[in-house]
Design a protein around this motif. Sequence first.
Motif, mmCIF file in Angstrom:
data_model
loop_
_atom_site.group_PDB
_atom_site.id
_atom_site.type_symbol
_atom_site.label_atom_id
_atom_site.label_comp_id
_atom_site.label_asym_id
_atom_site.label_seq_id
_atom_site.Cartn_x
_atom_site.Cartn_y
_atom_site.Cartn_z
ATOM 1 N N LEU A 1 34.354 39.519 43.988
ATOM 2 C CA LEU A 1 34.828 38.093 43.466
ATOM 3 C C LEU A 1 35.704 37.345 44.177
ATOM 4 C CD1 LEU A 1 34.927 35.976 41.050
ATOM 5 C CD2 LEU A 1 36.718 37.411 39.942
ATOM 6 N N PHE A 2 36.664 38.009 44.956
ATOM 7 C CA PHE A 2 37.586 37.424 45.927
ATOM 8 C C PHE A 2 36.789 36.792 47.026
ATOM 9 C CE2 PHE A 2 39.723 37.685 49.914
ATOM 10 C CZ PHE A 2 40.733 36.703 49.529
ATOM 11 N N LYS A 3 35.737 37.542 47.498
ATOM 12 C CA LYS A 3 34.917 37.050 48.782
ATOM 13 C C LYS A 3 34.282 35.854 48.205
ATOM 14 C CE LYS A 3 31.802 38.853 52.192
ATOM 15 N NZ LYS A 3 31.046 40.172 52.448
ATOM 16 N N ARG A 4 33.605 35.889 47.078
ATOM 17 C CA ARG A 4 32.826 34.659 46.592
ATOM 18 C C ARG A 4 33.634 33.338 46.415
ATOM 19 N NH1 ARG A 4 29.739 36.877 42.314
ATOM 20 N NH2 ARG A 4 31.696 36.295 40.914
ATOM 21 N N GLU A 5 34.770 33.435 46.083
ATOM 22 C CA GLU A 5 35.846 32.334 45.666
ATOM 23 C C GLU A 5 37.127 32.590 46.434
ATOM 24 O OE1 GLU A 5 36.514 32.809 41.462
ATOM 25 O OE2 GLU A 5 34.268 32.664 40.853
ATOM 26 N N LYS A 6 36.941 32.896 47.746
ATOM 27 C CA LYS A 6 38.107 33.101 48.621
ATOM 28 C C LYS A 6 39.032 31.918 48.795
ATOM 29 C CE LYS A 6 39.045 34.790 53.272
ATOM 30 N NZ LYS A 6 38.603 35.200 54.381
ATOM 31 N N ASP A 7 38.782 30.734 49.083
ATOM 32 C CA ASP A 7 39.421 29.795 49.157
ATOM 33 C C ASP A 7 40.434 29.392 47.764
ATOM 34 O OD1 ASP A 7 38.683 29.157 51.805
ATOM 35 O OD2 ASP A 7 37.245 27.723 50.919
ATOM 36 N N GLY B 1 45.457 37.820 46.969
ATOM 37 C CA GLY B 1 44.486 38.701 47.734
ATOM 38 C C GLY B 1 43.401 39.406 46.826
ATOM 39 N N MET B 2 42.550 40.287 47.346
ATOM 40 C CA MET B 2 41.913 41.191 46.712
ATOM 41 C C MET B 2 42.532 42.375 45.884
ATOM 42 S SD MET B 2 41.595 41.851 50.074
ATOM 43 C CE MET B 2 40.258 40.723 50.444
ATOM 44 N N ARG B 3 42.012 42.891 45.130
ATOM 45 C CA ARG B 3 42.661 44.111 44.292
ATOM 46 C C ARG B 3 42.855 45.311 45.313
ATOM 47 N NH1 ARG B 3 40.916 46.955 38.611
ATOM 48 N NH2 ARG B 3 42.602 48.229 38.621
ATOM 49 N N MET B 4 43.797 45.768 45.486
ATOM 50 C CA MET B 4 44.138 46.775 46.111
ATOM 51 C C MET B 4 45.278 48.028 45.708
ATOM 52 S SD MET B 4 44.355 45.029 49.873
ATOM 53 C CE MET B 4 43.178 45.797 50.962
#
Length: 149
Positions: A51-57, A65-68
């Motif tokens: 999801l982060f990658k698809r809606e990065k901006d 950031g993305m979940r970690m």
Amino acid sequence: MKKLYAILGITMLMSVAANAQETTWSGNIRDIVERKCNSCHGAESAPEYQLFKREKDTWLAKGQGMRMDSYSHLVSFVGWPNTGALMRRLDDGKSSKEGKAGNMHQYLGATEEERQKNLTIFKAWVGNWSLKRWPDSTKEELNGIKVKY
């Protein structure tokens, strides 16, 4: 016979000492992630990687950031599929050709001393601290990754 017992005893003590100093997710890394990373990378604030990658901006505009926040999320940014991503982001610049620190290095601590301390813990946990991506990593380099739970 006494020598045998003495040798066995020393060997066992050395083994216990080595295991006690081992760097693990549950013993060392989780605490750092909870204190230093979860406000931007935790379950309540950050999306899954795809999801982060698809809606990065959109997410970056929110400062997220993305979940970690879990072992399984974080490991994917060390080994595969995002080989070396964690290392590239946290590195202090000493491992890069350009000498430039990663964009997340500054968040490892309030002072350079604290950042270096936490970076050292991350390096011990990862094992083979390489900034290389998947296609450029050798089998030996990937085998050097520890990331113990």
